[in-house]
Design a protein around this motif. Structure first.
Motif, PDB file in Angstrom:
ATOM      1  N   PRO A 149      20.358  14.023  -3.199  1.00  0.00           N
ATOM      2  CA  PRO A 149      20.413  13.654  -5.045  1.00  0.00           C
ATOM      3  C   PRO A 149      18.997  13.833  -5.495  1.00  0.00           C
ATOM      4  CG  PRO A 149      20.660  12.086  -4.139  1.00  0.00           C
ATOM      5  CD  PRO A 149      21.248  12.876  -2.611  1.00  0.00           C
ATOM      6  N   THR A 150      18.516  13.234  -6.465  1.00  0.00           N
ATOM      7  CA  THR A 150      17.011  13.068  -6.664  1.00  0.00           C
ATOM      8  C   THR A 150      16.783  11.483  -5.609  1.00  0.00           C
ATOM      9  OG1 THR A 150      17.107  14.343  -8.787  1.00  0.00           O
ATOM     10  CG2 THR A 150      15.007  12.998  -7.978  1.00  0.00           C
ATOM     11  N   LEU A 151      15.377  12.035  -5.182  1.00  0.00           N
ATOM     12  CA  LEU A 151      15.373  10.540  -4.871  1.00  0.00           C
ATOM     13  C   LEU A 151      13.821  10.235  -5.353  1.00  0.00           C
ATOM     14  CD1 LEU A 151      16.286  12.342  -1.444  1.00  0.00           C
ATOM     15  CD2 LEU A 151      17.326   9.731  -1.882  1.00  0.00           C
ATOM     16  N   SER A 152      13.659   8.728  -5.695  1.00  0.00           N
ATOM     17  CA  SER A 152      12.455   8.738  -6.176  1.00  0.00           C
ATOM     18  C   SER A 152      12.009   7.382  -4.489  1.00  0.00           C
ATOM     19  CB  SER A 152      11.776   7.869  -7.066  1.00  0.00           C
ATOM     20  OG  SER A 152      12.441   8.657  -8.569  1.00  0.00           O
ATOM     21  N   TYR A 153      10.737   7.241  -4.266  1.00  0.00           N
ATOM     22  CA  TYR A 153       9.831   6.374  -3.531  1.00  0.00           C
ATOM     23  C   TYR A 153       8.809   5.638  -4.137  1.00  0.00           C
ATOM     24  CZ  TYR A 153      12.941   8.925   0.215  1.00  0.00           C
ATOM     25  OH  TYR A 153      13.980   9.282   0.960  1.00  0.00           O
ATOM     26  N   ASN A 154       9.138   4.256  -3.217  1.00  0.00           N
ATOM     27  CA  ASN A 154       7.237   3.826  -3.874  1.00  0.00           C
ATOM     28  C   ASN A 154       6.254   4.888  -3.714  1.00  0.00           C
ATOM     29  OD1 ASN A 154       5.480   2.001  -3.250  1.00  0.00           O
ATOM     30  ND2 ASN A 154       6.533   0.599  -5.134  1.00  0.00           N
ATOM     31  N   ALA A 155       5.103   4.612  -4.431  1.00  0.00           N
ATOM     32  CA  ALA A 155       3.911   5.511  -4.094  1.00  0.00           C
ATOM     33  C   ALA A 155       2.627   4.914  -2.880  1.00  0.00           C
ATOM     34  CB  ALA A 155       3.474   6.420  -5.172  1.00  0.00           C
ATOM     35  N   THR A 156       3.353   3.864  -3.217  1.00  0.00           N
ATOM     36  CA  THR A 156       1.834   3.049  -2.798  1.00  0.00           C
ATOM     37  C   THR A 156       1.983   3.376  -0.398  1.00  0.00           C
ATOM     38  OG1 THR A 156       2.723   0.991  -3.485  1.00  0.00           O
ATOM     39  CG2 THR A 156       1.362   0.195  -1.469  1.00  0.00           C
ATOM     40  N   VAL A 157       0.485   3.592  -0.347  1.00  0.00           N
ATOM     41  CA  VAL A 157       0.268   3.977   1.201  1.00  0.00           C
ATOM     42  C   VAL A 157      -0.060   2.550   1.766  1.00  0.00           C
ATOM     43  CG1 VAL A 157      -1.447   4.750   1.982  1.00  0.00           C
ATOM     44  CG2 VAL A 157      -0.686   6.337  -0.445  1.00  0.00           C
ATOM     45  N   PRO A 158       0.379   2.804   2.822  1.00  0.00           N
ATOM     46  CA  PRO A 158       0.194   1.186   3.746  1.00  0.00           C
ATOM     47  C   PRO A 158      -1.193   1.462   4.512  1.00  0.00           C
ATOM     48  CG  PRO A 158       1.777   3.154   5.180  1.00  0.00           C
ATOM     49  CD  PRO A 158       1.683   3.519   3.456  1.00  0.00           C
ATOM     50  N   ARG A 159      -1.864   0.019   4.878  1.00  0.00           N
ATOM     51  CA  ARG A 159      -2.549  -0.008   5.729  1.00  0.00           C
ATOM     52  C   ARG A 159      -2.755  -0.103   6.236  1.00  0.00           C
ATOM     53  NH1 ARG A 159      -5.163   2.661   2.461  1.00  0.00           N
ATOM     54  NH2 ARG A 159      -7.281   1.793   3.390  1.00  0.00           N
ATOM     55  N   PRO A 160      -3.420   0.579   7.456  1.00  0.00           N
ATOM     56  CA  PRO A 160      -3.751   0.221   8.733  1.00  0.00           C
ATOM     57  C   PRO A 160      -3.892  -1.098   9.605  1.00  0.00           C
ATOM     58  CG  PRO A 160      -6.003   1.130   8.291  1.00  0.00           C
ATOM     59  CD  PRO A 160      -4.971   1.188   6.719  1.00  0.00           C
ATOM     60  N   PHE A 161      -3.701  -1.279  11.081  1.00  0.00           N
ATOM     61  CA  PHE A 161      -3.173  -2.708  11.258  1.00  0.00           C
ATOM     62  C   PHE A 161      -5.207  -3.183  11.710  1.00  0.00           C
ATOM     63  CE2 PHE A 161      -2.968  -6.098  14.415  1.00  0.00           C
ATOM     64  CZ  PHE A 161      -2.072  -6.900  13.549  1.00  0.00           C
ATOM     65  N   ASP A 197      -4.315 -11.817   6.812  1.00  0.00           N
ATOM     66  CA  ASP A 197      -3.481 -10.563   5.509  1.00  0.00           C
ATOM     67  C   ASP A 197      -3.704  -8.564   5.859  1.00  0.00           C
ATOM     68  OD1 ASP A 197      -2.940 -12.719   3.547  1.00  0.00           O
ATOM     69  OD2 ASP A 197      -4.641 -12.241   2.485  1.00  0.00           O
ATOM     70  N   VAL A 198      -3.040  -8.413   6.006  1.00  0.00           N
ATOM     71  CA  VAL A 198      -2.829  -6.983   6.375  1.00  0.00           C
ATOM     72  C   VAL A 198      -2.911  -6.103   5.460  1.00  0.00           C
ATOM     73  CG1 VAL A 198      -2.117  -4.816   7.184  1.00  0.00           C
ATOM     74  CG2 VAL A 198      -1.773  -7.376   8.136  1.00  0.00           C
ATOM     75  N   GLY A 199      -4.612  -5.353   4.722  1.00  0.00           N
ATOM     76  CA  GLY A 199      -4.808  -4.971   3.777  1.00  0.00           C
ATOM     77  C   GLY A 199      -5.686  -5.897   2.734  1.00  0.00           C
ATOM     78  N   LYS A 200      -6.181  -4.766   1.509  1.00  0.00           N
ATOM     79  CA  LYS A 200      -7.509  -5.884   0.826  1.00  0.00           C
ATOM     80  C   LYS A 200      -7.037  -6.362  -0.739  1.00  0.00           C
ATOM     81  CE  LYS A 200     -11.039  -6.008   4.292  1.00  0.00           C
ATOM     82  NZ  LYS A 200     -10.475  -7.009   4.486  1.00  0.00           N
ATOM     83  N   SER A 201      -6.467  -4.976  -1.272  1.00  0.00           N
ATOM     84  CA  SER A 201      -5.430  -4.864  -2.712  1.00  0.00           C
ATOM     85  C   SER A 201      -4.503  -5.651  -2.761  1.00  0.00           C
ATOM     86  CB  SER A 201      -5.533  -3.105  -2.612  1.00  0.00           C
ATOM     87  OG  SER A 201      -6.533  -2.489  -2.078  1.00  0.00           O
ATOM     88  N   SER A 202      -4.604  -6.108  -4.141  1.00  0.00           N
ATOM     89  CA  SER A 202      -3.932  -6.760  -4.373  1.00  0.00           C
ATOM     90  C   SER A 202      -2.288  -5.473  -4.418  1.00  0.00           C
ATOM     91  CB  SER A 202      -3.744  -8.180  -5.671  1.00  0.00           C
ATOM     92  OG  SER A 202      -3.030  -8.299  -6.281  1.00  0.00           O
ATOM     93  N   GLY A 203      -0.965  -6.243  -4.507  1.00  0.00           N
ATOM     94  CA  GLY A 203      -0.187  -5.917  -4.698  1.00  0.00           C
ATOM     95  C   GLY A 203       1.039  -4.945  -2.981  1.00  0.00           C
ATOM     96  N   ASN A 204      -0.814  -4.555  -1.649  1.00  0.00           N
ATOM     97  CA  ASN A 204      -0.342  -3.791  -1.211  1.00  0.00           C
ATOM     98  C   ASN A 204      -1.404  -4.567   0.070  1.00  0.00           C
ATOM     99  OD1 ASN A 204       0.256  -2.138   0.774  1.00  0.00           O
ATOM    100  ND2 ASN A 204      -1.313  -1.488   0.326  1.00  0.00           N
ATOM    101  N   ILE A 205      -0.652  -5.789   0.142  1.00  0.00           N
ATOM    102  CA  ILE A 205      -1.246  -7.243   1.198  1.00  0.00           C
ATOM    103  C   ILE A 205      -0.015  -8.018   1.915  1.00  0.00           C
ATOM    104  CG2 ILE A 205      -2.463  -9.168   1.632  1.00  0.00           C
ATOM    105  CD1 ILE A 205      -4.340  -8.440  -0.600  1.00  0.00           C
TER     106      ILE A 205
END
Length: 305
Positions: free
Chosen positions: A163-175, A254-262
């Motif tokens: 089917p048509t698949l949609s994923y969240n486009a957020t890119v993870p941050r390294p540890f 906190d892993v990551g520094k950008s709001s929404g991706n921590i």
């Protein structure tokens, strides 16, 4: 069928075992290391005595299914919005609290279940009434990942195109740049793991077509390991804390520094074992720990913000 062309979609069920019909445009999870197999397979042998020494054909008497996959630890991109793995976490015996951030922590009742669609290259496998457990792993310079292991009822398989698949486009941050601490001590670690430790119970039930009752989470034993660099006893004495059974607060920070991706993990831990290790000619104290509740159902939390 190509193993590089596979996908899953996971949706929480209103009633356990009743197919929730995951929407691949809303419920898909970007994963790796997919595995699908029988669980609790019953093949009844027939040890009959007869003139020949041949074996009678075994009889299929029911099975459950187990699906494992690995996902990235990352936020949704928006603070206060559940991550892509949110529904999967809830079906591993976790509650979800949404506010300025999204927090998950263990619960002892009201465990949710899910339907999982596993798309292969030309085939769709369905799993219903599924509940599971998970393990978080993170290593310096790598990505935090979480491996899920779900057990549920086999709802069949059919031929089906993707089917048509949609994923969240957020890119993870390294540890990296992570202020890890244990017992208020700023430990220098290379790796961290947290095992949810859920016991998945699959009792028999003669009324069911597969001979199994609904899958349940009957017990949990959260645990994990870290590998802090060794220090003088005057700096940190893990051996004494271990022998005294001292509970300590542990946090990845906190892993990551950008709001929404921590994301971060916090736990109340006690050391279960300590051994001497080595990392690039540096001595380490390799610790295994258990997570323990203080006020009830609060052994650990996972926060996305």
């Amino acid at each position: 069928m190509l193993t590089t062309k596979e996908a899953i979609a996971l949706k929480i069920e209103t009633t356990q075992g009743v197919e929730a019909v995951p929407d691949p445009t809303a419920d898909a999870i970007l994963v790796s290391e997919l595995s699908y197999a029988n669980e609790g397979l019953r093949m009844v042998e027939r040890p009959l005595i007869k003139p020949t020494i041949s074996t009678e054909q075994s009889i299929f008497a029911g099975t459950l299914k187990k699906l494992t996959f690995t996902a990235e630890m990352k936020g949704s991109g928006t603070a206060g919005v559940a991550p892509e793995i949110g529904q999967a976490l809830r079906c591993c015996g976790m509650s979800e609290t949404i506010g300025a951030s999204v927090v998950y922590q263990p619960v002892s009742e009201g465990h949710e279940s899910c339907t999982i669609y596993y798309y292969q290259d030309g085939r769709l496998n369905k799993l219903v009434g599924a509940k599971g457990t998970a393990t978080i792993n993170a290593e310096a310079g790598g990505l935090g990942t979480i491996q899920f292991e779900f057990t549920g009822k086999d709802a069949g398989r059919v031929d089906a195109n993707f089917p048509t698949l949609s994923y969240n486009a957020t890119v993870p941050r390294p540890f990296i740049e992570v202020p890890f601490s244990i017992g208020a001590y700023d430990a220098i670690i290379n790796s961290f793991s947290l095992v949810f430790g859920n016991t998945i119970s699959t009792p028999g039930n003669v009324r069911e077509p597969d001979g199994y009752a609904q899958v349940e989470i009957s017990k949990r034993d959260p645990n994990g390991s870290i590998d802090p660099e060794a220090q003088k006893i005057s700096v940190i004495d893990f051996e004494t804390k271990f022998k005294n059974g001292e509970l300590m607060n542990m946090t990845t920070g906190d892993v990551g520094k950008s709001s929404g991706n921590i994301w971060n993990v916090t736990a109340s831990v006690g050391i279960r074992d300590i051994s001497s290790g080595e990392r690039d000619q540096r001595r380490t104290d390799d610790l295994t720990y258990g997570c323990h509740e203080t006020l009830g159902d609060d052994e650990f939390t996972i926060e996305f913000k």
